[in-house]
Write a protein that holds these residues in place. Structure first.
Motif, PDB file in Angstrom:
ATOM      1  N   UNK A 188      50.996  37.995  34.740  1.00  0.00           N
ATOM      2  CA  UNK A 188      52.331  38.397  34.282  1.00  0.00           C
ATOM      3  C   UNK A 188      52.449  38.486  32.767  1.00  0.00           C
ATOM      4  N   UNK A 189      51.474  37.948  32.052  1.00  0.00           N
ATOM      5  CA  UNK A 189      51.546  37.950  30.584  1.00  0.00           C
ATOM      6  C   UNK A 189      51.094  39.272  29.958  1.00  0.00           C
ATOM      7  N   UNK A 190      50.543  40.159  30.760  1.00  0.00           N
ATOM      8  CA  UNK A 190      50.013  41.433  30.263  1.00  0.00           C
ATOM      9  C   UNK A 190      51.097  42.509  30.371  1.00  0.00           C
ATOM     10  N   UNK A 191      51.198  43.353  29.356  1.00  0.00           N
ATOM     11  CA  UNK A 191      52.209  44.419  29.364  1.00  0.00           C
ATOM     12  C   UNK A 191      51.829  45.569  30.280  1.00  0.00           C
TER      13      UNK A 191
ATOM     14  N   UNK B  95      43.686  32.142  28.212  1.00  0.00           N
ATOM     15  CA  UNK B  95      44.661  31.283  28.902  1.00  0.00           C
ATOM     16  C   UNK B  95      45.926  32.055  29.272  1.00  0.00           C
ATOM     17  N   UNK B  96      45.701  33.281  29.788  1.00  0.00           N
ATOM     18  CA  UNK B  96      46.804  34.147  30.182  1.00  0.00           C
ATOM     19  C   UNK B  96      46.844  34.312  31.694  1.00  0.00           C
ATOM     20  N   UNK B  97      48.031  34.628  32.208  1.00  0.00           N
ATOM     21  CA  UNK B  97      48.211  34.928  33.620  1.00  0.00           C
ATOM     22  C   UNK B  97      48.485  36.425  33.775  1.00  0.00           C
TER      23      UNK B  97
ATOM     24  N   UNK C 242      38.526  40.648  35.695  1.00  0.00           N
ATOM     25  CA  UNK C 242      39.880  40.479  35.169  1.00  0.00           C
ATOM     26  C   UNK C 242      40.217  39.007  35.002  1.00  0.00           C
ATOM     27  N   UNK C 243      39.892  38.198  35.999  1.00  0.00           N
ATOM     28  CA  UNK C 243      40.202  36.764  35.923  1.00  0.00           C
ATOM     29  C   UNK C 243      39.459  36.094  34.768  1.00  0.00           C
ATOM     30  N   UNK C 244      38.198  36.454  34.575  1.00  0.00           N
ATOM     31  CA  UNK C 244      37.412  35.884  33.475  1.00  0.00           C
ATOM     32  C   UNK C 244      38.016  36.284  32.137  1.00  0.00           C
ATOM     33  N   UNK C 245      38.384  37.553  32.016  1.00  0.00           N
ATOM     34  CA  UNK C 245      38.960  38.065  30.774  1.00  0.00           C
ATOM     35  C   UNK C 245      40.244  37.325  30.409  1.00  0.00           C
ATOM     36  N   UNK C 246      41.140  37.156  31.370  1.00  0.00           N
ATOM     37  CA  UNK C 246      42.424  36.515  31.083  1.00  0.00           C
ATOM     38  C   UNK C 246      42.272  35.002  30.889  1.00  0.00           C
TER      39      UNK C 246
ATOM     40  N   UNK D 200      48.888  42.914  41.068  1.00  0.00           N
ATOM     41  CA  UNK D 200      49.332  42.749  39.685  1.00  0.00           C
ATOM     42  C   UNK D 200      50.842  42.930  39.570  1.00  0.00           C
ATOM     43  N   UNK D 201      51.542  42.008  38.884  1.00  0.00           N
ATOM     44  CA  UNK D 201      52.999  42.064  38.795  1.00  0.00           C
ATOM     45  C   UNK D 201      53.533  42.924  37.653  1.00  0.00           C
TER      46      UNK D 201
END
Length: 335
Positions: free
Chosen positions: A75-78, A71-73, A63-67, A99-100
């Motif tokens: 919180x940026x995912x719906x 350059x996403x965090x 997940x970290x590699x994908x985001x 995950x928030x």
């Protein structure tokens, strides 16, 4: 909504792959595709004190590699959507605590990769969300402990046994155009050919793969020749051959076909029995190896058919047969 519905299949127009992250275990790295994965571990514990925590660590890494690539965090995912092989889809649920944003767990056994991609694509195509991460994982030691015997027991394996892949993959889907899109999906029916042997998953799952492939071709008026490559999820060498025979009996021209369980390992030289299985099997091959070839336009369109044996150890002990399912996702180069 601009998609088109055909039988059990849907053609999509507004779903794209933005990035992906892939993490594998030691045998997967030593296999013929090892160099294509983003990160690997040299042992099954991944520096954790249990195999279950190790699987979760791999999924977090993916997940970290994908985001990070976008350059996403978090919180940026719906929406986060995914599954694994453990009871109560433990890996994804326990990771989701970090995950928030909303999380939806799914279960299709080893078909989780295509199922998570399909469900995410439907939500995006419908215009309900813009960024969804589909994520799956599996681990040889956690799966063996749950479905058969802990690896520490050293139980002798049957000749028909498949080897659960150790790895995790996260894929970011979006409605913003990228070089590769999700072009179509076919949702599979549950198929049961009265197979009862949990050590012979290839034989059990081949009919489900056959049913979904034939449905996909019928719905969209296509054949193998319409794809640069068609891959099934984890039938491995035995199930792979059974599927080919089923198709050939129906006079289907089988070309450009392979199985991810055969591709992930060197079956002749690695101790993986019939080959790979598990959620990570089709996910690693599709997103680690084939997706970059789509981005580079070495491939133009592929069909990934992830297969899953929906067995319960409790029902297996009661001599019930094994219901199976397969879901298909067509990926192609964007125009």
């Amino acid at each position: 909504m601009s998609s088109h519905f055909y039988g059990n299949s849907l053609k999509l127009e507004n779903v794209y792959i933005a990035s992906t992250g892939s993490v594998c275990g030691p045998l997967e790295f030593q296999g013929p595709l090892g160099a294509y994965f983003d990160k690997s571990y040299t042992d099954y514990h991944c520096n954790e004190d249990s195999f279950e925590k190790a699987e979760r660590k791999m999924l977090r890494d993916a997940l970290d590699i994908c985001l990070k690539r976008e350059k996403l965090k978090y919180k940026d995912i719906d929406l986060y959507l995914g599954g694994d092989l453990m009871n109560q889809i433990t890996t994804v649920h326990y990771l989701a605590r970090e995950l928030p944003k909303p999380f939806v767990g799914i279960y299709g056994a080893c078909s989780n990769f295509a199922l998570s991609m399909a469900m995410s694509a439907l939500i995006i195509e419908g215009g309900f969300m813009n960024k969804i991460v589909a994520m799956v994982s599996s681990h040889n030691a956690t799966a063996e402990r749950q479905y058969r015997y802990p690896v520490e027991y050293g139980v002798q394996k049957k000749d028909t046994t498949t080897f659960t892949a150790t790895g995790a993959v996260a894929t970011l889907l979006t409605n913003q155009k990228t070089p590769v899109r999700v072009e179509a999906i076919t949702l599979g029916k549950v198929v049961d050919y009265s197979q009862t042997n949990p050590n012979d998953m290839g034989r059990a799952m081949a009919p489900a793969a056959y049913d979904t492939i034939m449905q996909h071709f019928q719905d969209l008026k296509r054949g193998f020749e319409d794809y640069d490559l068609v891959v099934t999820g984890d039938l491995s060498t035995y199930g792979h051959q059974i599927l080919k025979e089923m198709l050939q009996r129906k006079k289907v021209n089988v070309v450009h076909y392979n199985d991810c369980g055969c591709m992930l390992y060197d079956v002749n030289n690695q101790e993986v029995f019939q080959g790979g299985s598990g959620c990570a099997c089709s996910a690693l091959v599709a997103m680690g190896y084939l997706y970059p070839q789509l981005k580079e336009k070495k491939l133009k369109r592929i069909l990934v058919v992830s297969t899953g044996a929906l067995l319960s150890p409790m029902m297996t002990n009661q001599k019930e047969s094994i219901p199976c399912v397969a879901h298909a996702v067509s990926l192609e180069v964007s125009e």
